[in-house]
Design an enzyme around this catalytic site. Structure first.
Site: not given
Ligand SMILES: [Zn+2]
Length: 308
Positions: A122, A159, A161
């Site tokens: 991220h 993942d 996300h």
């Molecule tokens: Zn994640």
């Protein structure tokens, strides 16, 4: 050939507030689960500043250093925290990714798993985000391209996300193919299929909430595997998050441990076909301790099988 496990005790010195999902216990559980496996154990070096500067500007590094507390915790973006040991952990995590690339490309090992935290996918160019400080997977790709002179590197991020940071860091890197599957809608909100990179070099695979491994397998077979075969990477980097597991508390996909094993085995087979099996996998999320450690062990077991 063998599989390297690259880690460092400093990755346990990054501490989040009590109750925060990205806990020290995550890595402890992962390392315990990997303990019985036949791996070449490698101590992660600290990344050099020059490594980090491949993906983040000097101002970002300076800001993190300035924010590092000498005691207690500093909250840098809402859900990302710094403790006194956080930058040591982050430099070891990035260093593990770099070392993994060096070892795999030198032929010292077939493939490598970096058991690290903080996670990385991220972290955007100049923004920490979502428990992440340095973009470890993007750094692995950039190191392979810029330092080792590879022409094509693929990153696959499973993942739950969106790998918004990896997408941001490699958005205009035409030598990199970024493939990221994610539950949608879900934080951070990006990752639509029409986000496709400056050169069509990003492939987003949104997956509906409450879907299971059969949907994942269908999407990977229809979209991801053909795209990898078309791109012909010389190295495959994996952002290995295990929060798509049905027991994970932060998301709503219903993958089983066997789904992670299947996906890993498929990626290993494609890597064997395209790039002599060269894979560097880096730990991202996964917040149910048992699901994380079991699925992670299944992932690494498939990498070991592929290196035999
Ligand atoms: Zn994640």
């Amino acid at each position: 050939m063998t599989t390297a496990l690259i880690t460092h005790a400093d990755c346990l010195s990054h501490v989040a507030p009590a109750g925060h999902p990205e806990s020290v216990a995550r890595l402890e559980h992962v390392l315990n689960a990997l303990e019985p496996l036949d791996l070449m154990r490698v101590t992660a070096p600290m990344a050099a500043d020059d490594d980090i500067l491949r993906i983040h500007p000097a101002s970002y590094l300076a800001n993190l250093r300035a924010a590092l507390p000498s005691q207690g915790l500093a909250n840098i973006d809402g859900d990302t925290f710094l403790s006194p040991g956080s930058l040591d952990a982050a430099f070891r995590a990035a260093g593990a990714a770099v070392r993994g690339v060096d070892m795999v490309l030198a032929g010292e090992v077939q493939n490598a798993f970096a058991a690290i935290r903080p996670p990385g996918h991220h972290a955007e160019t100049d923004t920490s985000m979502g428990f992440c400080l340095f973009g470890n997977a993007a750094l692995a790709a950039k190191h392979a391209l810029d330092h080792h002179g590879l022409k094509r590197v693929a990153v696959v991020d499973f993942d739950v996300h969106h790998g918004n940071g990896t997408q941001d860091l490699l958005w205009d890197e035409r030598r990199a193919l970024v493939i990221t599957s994610q539950q949608m809608p879900l934080w951070p909100g990006s990752g639509r299929a029409d986000e496709d990179g400056a050169y069509g070099n990003v492939l987003n695979i949104p997956l509906p909430p409450d879907s299971d491994g059969s949907e994942m397998r269908a999407q990977y077979q229809a979209q991801v595997f053909p795209r990898l075969r078309d791109f012909k990477p010389e190295l495959l980097v994996i952002s290995a998050g295990f929060d798509a597991h049905r027991d994970d508390p932060l998301a709503n996909l219903n993958w089983s441990t066997q789904d992670f094993a299947w996906l890993t085995a498929e990626l290993c087979e494609i890597a064997q076909e395209l790039c002599d099996g060269r894979i560097v996998s880096t730990l991202e999320g996964g917040y149910d301790l048992n699901a994380l450690s079991t699925a992670c062990a299944a992932h690494v077991t498939e990498m070991i099988k592929a290196s035999a």
